[in-house]
Design an enzyme around this catalytic site. Sequence first.
Site, PDB file in Angstrom:
ATOM      1  N   ASN A   1       3.819 -27.853 -14.948  1.00 11.07           N
ATOM      2  CA  ASN A   1       2.557 -29.099 -15.294  1.00 11.07           C
ATOM      3  C   ASN A   1       3.373 -30.226 -15.964  1.00 11.07           C
ATOM      4  O   ASN A   1       3.769 -29.947 -17.311  1.00 11.07           O
ATOM      5  CB  ASN A   1       1.708 -28.477 -15.927  1.00 11.07           C
ATOM      6  CG  ASN A   1       0.618 -29.478 -16.476  1.00 11.07           C
ATOM      7  OD1 ASN A   1       0.543 -30.587 -16.012  1.00 11.07           O
ATOM      8  ND2 ASN A   1      -0.393 -29.235 -17.086  1.00 11.07           N
TER       9      ASN A   1
ATOM     10  N   HIS B   1      -7.623 -27.463 -16.681  1.00  9.95           N
ATOM     11  CA  HIS B   1      -6.701 -27.524 -17.646  1.00  9.95           C
ATOM     12  C   HIS B   1      -7.592 -27.642 -19.114  1.00  9.95           C
ATOM     13  O   HIS B   1      -8.339 -28.496 -18.812  1.00  9.95           O
ATOM     14  CB  HIS B   1      -5.641 -28.371 -17.422  1.00  9.95           C
ATOM     15  CG  HIS B   1      -4.395 -28.099 -18.469  1.00  9.95           C
ATOM     16  ND1 HIS B   1      -4.549 -28.314 -19.758  1.00  9.95           N
ATOM     17  CD2 HIS B   1      -3.203 -27.551 -18.308  1.00  9.95           C
ATOM     18  CE1 HIS B   1      -3.345 -28.059 -20.440  1.00  9.95           C
ATOM     19  NE2 HIS B   1      -2.651 -27.295 -19.418  1.00  9.95           N
TER      20      HIS B   1
ATOM     21  N   GLU C   1      -6.568 -29.026 -21.332  1.00 11.06           N
ATOM     22  CA  GLU C   1      -6.512 -30.371 -22.068  1.00 11.06           C
ATOM     23  C   GLU C   1      -7.457 -31.376 -21.602  1.00 11.06           C
ATOM     24  O   GLU C   1      -8.231 -32.539 -22.108  1.00 11.06           O
ATOM     25  CB  GLU C   1      -5.010 -31.068 -21.735  1.00 11.06           C
ATOM     26  CG  GLU C   1      -4.143 -30.615 -22.834  1.00 11.06           C
ATOM     27  CD  GLU C   1      -2.638 -30.566 -22.425  1.00 11.06           C
ATOM     28  OE1 GLU C   1      -2.297 -31.180 -21.370  1.00 11.06           O
ATOM     29  OE2 GLU C   1      -1.870 -29.750 -23.037  1.00 11.06           O
TER      30      GLU C   1
ATOM     31  N   GLU D   1      -4.290 -19.233 -19.746  1.00 13.58           N
ATOM     32  CA  GLU D   1      -3.552 -19.989 -20.604  1.00 13.58           C
ATOM     33  C   GLU D   1      -4.382 -19.887 -21.848  1.00 13.58           C
ATOM     34  O   GLU D   1      -5.203 -20.881 -22.037  1.00 13.58           O
ATOM     35  CB  GLU D   1      -3.506 -21.566 -20.261  1.00 13.58           C
ATOM     36  CG  GLU D   1      -2.608 -21.702 -19.015  1.00 13.58           C
ATOM     37  CD  GLU D   1      -1.889 -23.176 -19.083  1.00 13.58           C
ATOM     38  OE1 GLU D   1      -0.871 -23.198 -18.914  1.00 13.58           O
ATOM     39  OE2 GLU D   1      -2.578 -24.069 -19.149  1.00 13.58           O
TER      40      GLU D   1
ATOM     41  N   GLY E   1       1.818 -25.202 -25.959  1.00 10.64           N
ATOM     42  CA  GLY E   1       2.493 -26.240 -26.515  1.00 10.64           C
ATOM     43  C   GLY E   1       2.809 -25.673 -28.259  1.00 10.64           C
ATOM     44  O   GLY E   1       3.361 -26.648 -29.160  1.00 10.64           O
TER      45      GLY E   1
END
Length: 230
Positions: A9, A90, A92, A158, A164
């Site tokens: 990604n 996702h 985010e 995730e 991150g």
Amino acid sequence: MTQKLVVANWKMNILLHEAVALLESVNIGSLHKSLVICPSFIYIPTLVDAFKKLDFGAQDCSANDLGAYTGEVAAAMLYEIGCKYVIIGHSERRISCGEDNQTVGRKLVKALESKITPVICIGESLEVRNQGSTLEHLFKQLEEIGISRNKKFVIAYEPIWAIGSGVTPSVDEVKAIFNKIKGAYPYLQLLYGGSVGPENADEFFGIDVLDGLLVGGAGLSAQKLNQILS
Ligand code: PGA
């Protein structure tokens, strides 16, 4: 899934010329795993044309059919330009665009209608983890998205706190979570994502019920990708 899957990604990173240079340095001819690159929408046609041996995916799709939805991209459009996969839900997007499980479920339907394989993201926040409610949270997400217990879907687990951050759950934790999910949803193909790099990819690949990895930062380096894929 015979070969393990690695989904990269790229998020809203790298310019087109950098993307081309990066993929030119990936050992495409000698891949031991299936690789799917998910660039920005606008790069997909150029990259599909230039790298015919690779599979490409988008990072999102609309929950709607073609129509008056300014700024959105329909799954049918993605299919026409050669996208085989689409990442849906996702964290985010859930956080910055307010996407909930119902929206993710609608996107999933649109992807399937357009013959695109959805990679559906689920995962808990640090708060949920600290409360000891991770499994309950993941099962609620699967339920509300509308994941069927007898169909084959690709799910990327995730943990939000691992994305991150350089911190991951232990391999044993991921294994225990995957076994619980597989117990209830035996046909799911399970990927792990969140701070995966060459230094820990093989440990995760060692989990027998793991079908692949979703990588963010490491996917922006050809060297790291080559190590993960070797
Ligand atoms: P990361 O991102 O590998 O940089 O943690 C993963 C992701 O957001 O899918």
